[in-house]
Motif scaffolding. Structure first.
Motif, PDB file in Angstrom:
ATOM      1  N   THR A  76      -0.848  15.527  -1.229  1.00 21.16           N
ATOM      2  CA  THR A  76      -0.959  14.361  -1.611  1.00 21.16           C
ATOM      3  C   THR A  76      -0.089  13.672  -2.179  1.00 21.16           C
ATOM      4  O   THR A  76       0.291  13.805  -3.538  1.00 21.16           O
ATOM      5  CB  THR A  76      -1.892  13.969  -1.866  1.00 21.16           C
ATOM      6  OG1 THR A  76      -3.217  14.873  -0.783  1.00 21.16           O
ATOM      7  CG2 THR A  76      -2.514  12.702  -1.482  1.00 21.16           C
ATOM      8  N   THR A 154      -9.888  -2.562  15.382  1.00 23.89           N
ATOM      9  CA  THR A 154      -8.693  -1.667  14.936  1.00 23.89           C
ATOM     10  C   THR A 154      -8.001  -2.610  16.590  1.00 23.89           C
ATOM     11  O   THR A 154      -8.265  -2.295  17.372  1.00 23.89           O
ATOM     12  CB  THR A 154      -9.235  -0.818  15.483  1.00 23.89           C
ATOM     13  OG1 THR A 154      -9.850  -0.302  16.135  1.00 23.89           O
ATOM     14  CG2 THR A 154     -10.238  -0.340  14.228  1.00 23.89           C
ATOM     15  N   HIS A 168      -4.098  -0.288  12.520  1.00 25.21           N
ATOM     16  CA  HIS A 168      -4.608  -1.584  11.932  1.00 25.21           C
ATOM     17  C   HIS A 168      -6.114  -1.930  11.542  1.00 25.21           C
ATOM     18  O   HIS A 168      -6.046  -2.278  12.924  1.00 25.21           O
ATOM     19  CB  HIS A 168      -3.507  -3.010  11.786  1.00 25.21           C
ATOM     20  CG  HIS A 168      -4.338  -4.222  11.177  1.00 25.21           C
ATOM     21  ND1 HIS A 168      -3.793  -4.430  12.023  1.00 25.21           N
ATOM     22  CD2 HIS A 168      -4.837  -4.109   9.339  1.00 25.21           C
ATOM     23  CE1 HIS A 168      -4.210  -5.974  10.799  1.00 25.21           C
ATOM     24  NE2 HIS A 168      -4.443  -5.306   9.654  1.00 25.21           N
ATOM     25  N   GLY A 177     -12.386   2.763   5.198  1.00 27.05           N
ATOM     26  CA  GLY A 177     -12.365   3.518   5.753  1.00 27.05           C
ATOM     27  C   GLY A 177     -11.219   2.849   6.142  1.00 27.05           C
ATOM     28  O   GLY A 177     -11.439   1.372   4.745  1.00 27.05           O
ATOM     29  N   PRO A 178      -9.804   2.847   5.691  1.00 28.79           N
ATOM     30  CA  PRO A 178      -8.366   1.868   5.312  1.00 28.79           C
ATOM     31  C   PRO A 178      -8.200   0.758   6.568  1.00 28.79           C
ATOM     32  O   PRO A 178      -8.712   1.217   6.947  1.00 28.79           O
ATOM     33  CB  PRO A 178      -7.122   3.703   5.853  1.00 28.79           C
ATOM     34  CG  PRO A 178      -8.097   4.223   6.867  1.00 28.79           C
ATOM     35  CD  PRO A 178      -9.000   4.171   6.522  1.00 28.79           C
ATOM     36  N   TRP A 180      -5.051   0.234   6.935  1.00 28.94           N
ATOM     37  CA  TRP A 180      -4.172   0.939   7.912  1.00 28.94           C
ATOM     38  C   TRP A 180      -3.725   2.635   7.584  1.00 28.94           C
ATOM     39  O   TRP A 180      -3.719   3.176   7.014  1.00 28.94           O
ATOM     40  CB  TRP A 180      -2.297   0.497   7.242  1.00 28.94           C
ATOM     41  CG  TRP A 180      -2.115  -1.039   7.162  1.00 28.94           C
ATOM     42  CD1 TRP A 180      -2.651  -2.264   6.576  1.00 28.94           C
ATOM     43  CD2 TRP A 180      -1.689  -1.775   8.363  1.00 28.94           C
ATOM     44  NE1 TRP A 180      -2.228  -3.605   6.086  1.00 28.94           N
ATOM     45  CE2 TRP A 180      -1.789  -3.507   7.656  1.00 28.94           C
ATOM     46  CE3 TRP A 180      -0.938  -1.609   9.495  1.00 28.94           C
ATOM     47  CZ2 TRP A 180      -1.328  -4.046   8.440  1.00 28.94           C
ATOM     48  CZ3 TRP A 180      -0.205  -2.842   9.543  1.00 28.94           C
ATOM     49  CH2 TRP A 180      -0.791  -4.094   9.762  1.00 28.94           C
ATOM     50  N   ARG A 181      -3.760   3.030   8.906  1.00 34.70           N
ATOM     51  CA  ARG A 181      -2.810   4.604   8.543  1.00 34.70           C
ATOM     52  C   ARG A 181      -2.111   5.045   9.798  1.00 34.70           C
ATOM     53  O   ARG A 181      -2.248   4.138  10.872  1.00 34.70           O
ATOM     54  CB  ARG A 181      -4.200   5.282   9.384  1.00 34.70           C
ATOM     55  CG  ARG A 181      -4.428   6.586   9.675  1.00 34.70           C
ATOM     56  CD  ARG A 181      -6.063   7.653   9.873  1.00 34.70           C
ATOM     57  NE  ARG A 181      -6.078   7.566   8.544  1.00 34.70           N
ATOM     58  CZ  ARG A 181      -7.096   8.274   8.680  1.00 34.70           C
ATOM     59  NH1 ARG A 181      -8.208   8.749   8.962  1.00 34.70           N
ATOM     60  NH2 ARG A 181      -8.308   8.982   7.569  1.00 34.70           N
ATOM     61  N   TRP A 183       0.196   7.837  11.321  1.00 38.77           N
ATOM     62  CA  TRP A 183       0.612   9.435  11.467  1.00 38.77           C
ATOM     63  C   TRP A 183       1.480  10.212  12.223  1.00 38.77           C
ATOM     64  O   TRP A 183       2.245   9.352  13.199  1.00 38.77           O
ATOM     65  CB  TRP A 183      -0.900  10.274  12.231  1.00 38.77           C
ATOM     66  CG  TRP A 183      -0.997   9.589  13.184  1.00 38.77           C
ATOM     67  CD1 TRP A 183      -0.420  10.061  14.759  1.00 38.77           C
ATOM     68  CD2 TRP A 183      -1.790   8.762  14.331  1.00 38.77           C
ATOM     69  NE1 TRP A 183      -0.989   9.187  15.715  1.00 38.77           N
ATOM     70  CE2 TRP A 183      -1.796   8.266  15.157  1.00 38.77           C
ATOM     71  CE3 TRP A 183      -2.897   7.484  13.391  1.00 38.77           C
ATOM     72  CZ2 TRP A 183      -2.052   7.300  16.209  1.00 38.77           C
ATOM     73  CZ3 TRP A 183      -2.695   6.836  14.050  1.00 38.77           C
ATOM     74  CH2 TRP A 183      -2.551   6.298  15.721  1.00 38.77           C
ATOM     75  N   LYS A 193      -0.550  12.595   7.707  1.00 42.57           N
ATOM     76  CA  LYS A 193      -0.458  10.911   7.992  1.00 42.57           C
ATOM     77  C   LYS A 193      -0.552  10.123   6.824  1.00 42.57           C
ATOM     78  O   LYS A 193      -0.498  10.685   5.092  1.00 42.57           O
ATOM     79  CB  LYS A 193      -2.939  11.043   8.340  1.00 42.57           C
ATOM     80  CG  LYS A 193      -3.401  12.035   7.124  1.00 42.57           C
ATOM     81  CD  LYS A 193      -4.378  11.733   7.684  1.00 42.57           C
ATOM     82  CE  LYS A 193      -5.466  12.651   7.214  1.00 42.57           C
ATOM     83  NZ  LYS A 193      -5.170  14.191   6.447  1.00 42.57           N
ATOM     84  N   ASP A 195      -2.446   6.815   4.378  1.00 45.47           N
ATOM     85  CA  ASP A 195      -3.784   5.381   4.262  1.00 45.47           C
ATOM     86  C   ASP A 195      -3.287   4.865   3.234  1.00 45.47           C
ATOM     87  O   ASP A 195      -3.037   4.925   2.407  1.00 45.47           O
ATOM     88  CB  ASP A 195      -5.222   6.257   3.986  1.00 45.47           C
ATOM     89  CG  ASP A 195      -5.147   7.721   5.367  1.00 45.47           C
ATOM     90  OD1 ASP A 195      -5.282   6.780   6.582  1.00 45.47           O
ATOM     91  OD2 ASP A 195      -6.500   7.967   5.259  1.00 45.47           O
ATOM     92  N   SER A 197      -5.286   1.457   1.904  1.00 47.08           N
ATOM     93  CA  SER A 197      -6.691   1.254   1.493  1.00 47.08           C
ATOM     94  C   SER A 197      -6.765  -1.032   1.323  1.00 47.08           C
ATOM     95  O   SER A 197      -5.487  -1.338   1.688  1.00 47.08           O
ATOM     96  CB  SER A 197      -7.167   1.021  -0.061  1.00 47.08           C
ATOM     97  OG  SER A 197      -6.605   0.902  -0.534  1.00 47.08           O
TER      98      SER A 197
END
Length: 262
Positions: A76, A154, A168, A177-178, A180-181, A183, A193, A195, A197
């Protein structure tokens, strides 16, 4: 019959590839990925095992790299932003270490720009960024990404070939959860992926999406490119020798759009 553009290329051959989200991580080096001015008060440390950390001079930004080569995602990259040193983070960004390193670099570069702008002005864009969300996702639509809005708050944007996406969360009421994500790879088992926050400056998300859709090819060797999605990649001006045959070159991607995020 060739099944993908890399079929007859030597594993060690250098290539330039697109789209970026399928290119593989590339050469990971925290010093060049972060490119912080360590000679201007940005502490940097790295262990013999590769883990690294850096801090802004004010200690409000904490950046880490934690490699885990035997795990999914390979480790990470993390950015934590704190309104005051040693307090809980106001926002956080986490990238799998398998994320193309150029994307990670471009977000860190934009973050450094924001930090320097805040330092020399009365702004605080690291914590009060006024950039609208559409600045981050409209460029995806101009590149032919699909758009799906759901009633759960979303909206999802998928690449033309369906092997990457950005989600988004526009409704923040009671959400988890985030915000924005993103992948790359098959949605059920992505190569990587990322994320972002809630509270993350949208300017940083926009820098990420601009880098994601950039048509500047990424430099890799054939063996660096994930095998599962090679059929969806373009080879741009490959160099070096092939094992046999003629280098297959896929059709070029669509025309580029501006990567300027501000």
């Amino acid at each position: 019959m060739l099944t993908h553009p890399f079929e007859n290329l030597d594993p060690a051959q250098p290539v330039q590839v697109l789209p970026r989200h399928l290119a593989g991580s590339g050469a990971v080096d925290p010093r060049t990925t972060w490119a912080f001015p360590c000679d201007e008060g940005w502490p940097f440390a790295q262990t013999e095992f590769g883990a690294a950390a850096a801090f802004s001079p004010c200690l409000r930004l904490q950046i880490t790299y934690d490699p885990k080569p035997d795990e999914t995602g390979k480790g990470t990259w993390t950015i934590s932003a704190h309104r005051a040193p040693f307090t809980a983070p106001a926002w956080r960004i986490a990238f799998d270490a398998a994320t193309p390193v150029e994307l990670v670099h471009d977000v860190h570069t934009e973050m450094l720009d924001l930090y320097l702008e805040d330092r020399h002005s009365d702004q605080d864009r690291l914590f009060q960024d006024a950039t609208a969300p559409h600045e981050a996702y409209v460029p995806l639509l101009t590149r032919g990404w699909s758009h799906d809005v759901k009633t759960d708050g979303t909206q999802t944007f998928l690449t033309p070939e369906g092997l990457g996406g950005v989600r988004h969360r526009y409704d923040i009421s009671g959400s988890s959860g985030p915000a924005w994500r993103a992948w790359g790879g098959y949605p059920s088992f992505p190569h990587w992926k990322a994320d972002f926050s809630f509270g993350t400056p949208t300017t940083l998300v926009a820098a990420f999406t601009a880098s994601l859709i950039s048509t500047e090819p990424l430099h890799r060797t054939v063996q660096d490119v994930p095998v599962q999605t090679r059929r969806a990649l373009y080879v741009a001006t490959p160099t070096g020798k092939q094992r046999n045959g003629t280098t297959p070159v896929a059709p070029p991607p669509p025309a580029p759009v501006s990567s300027h995020t501000r």
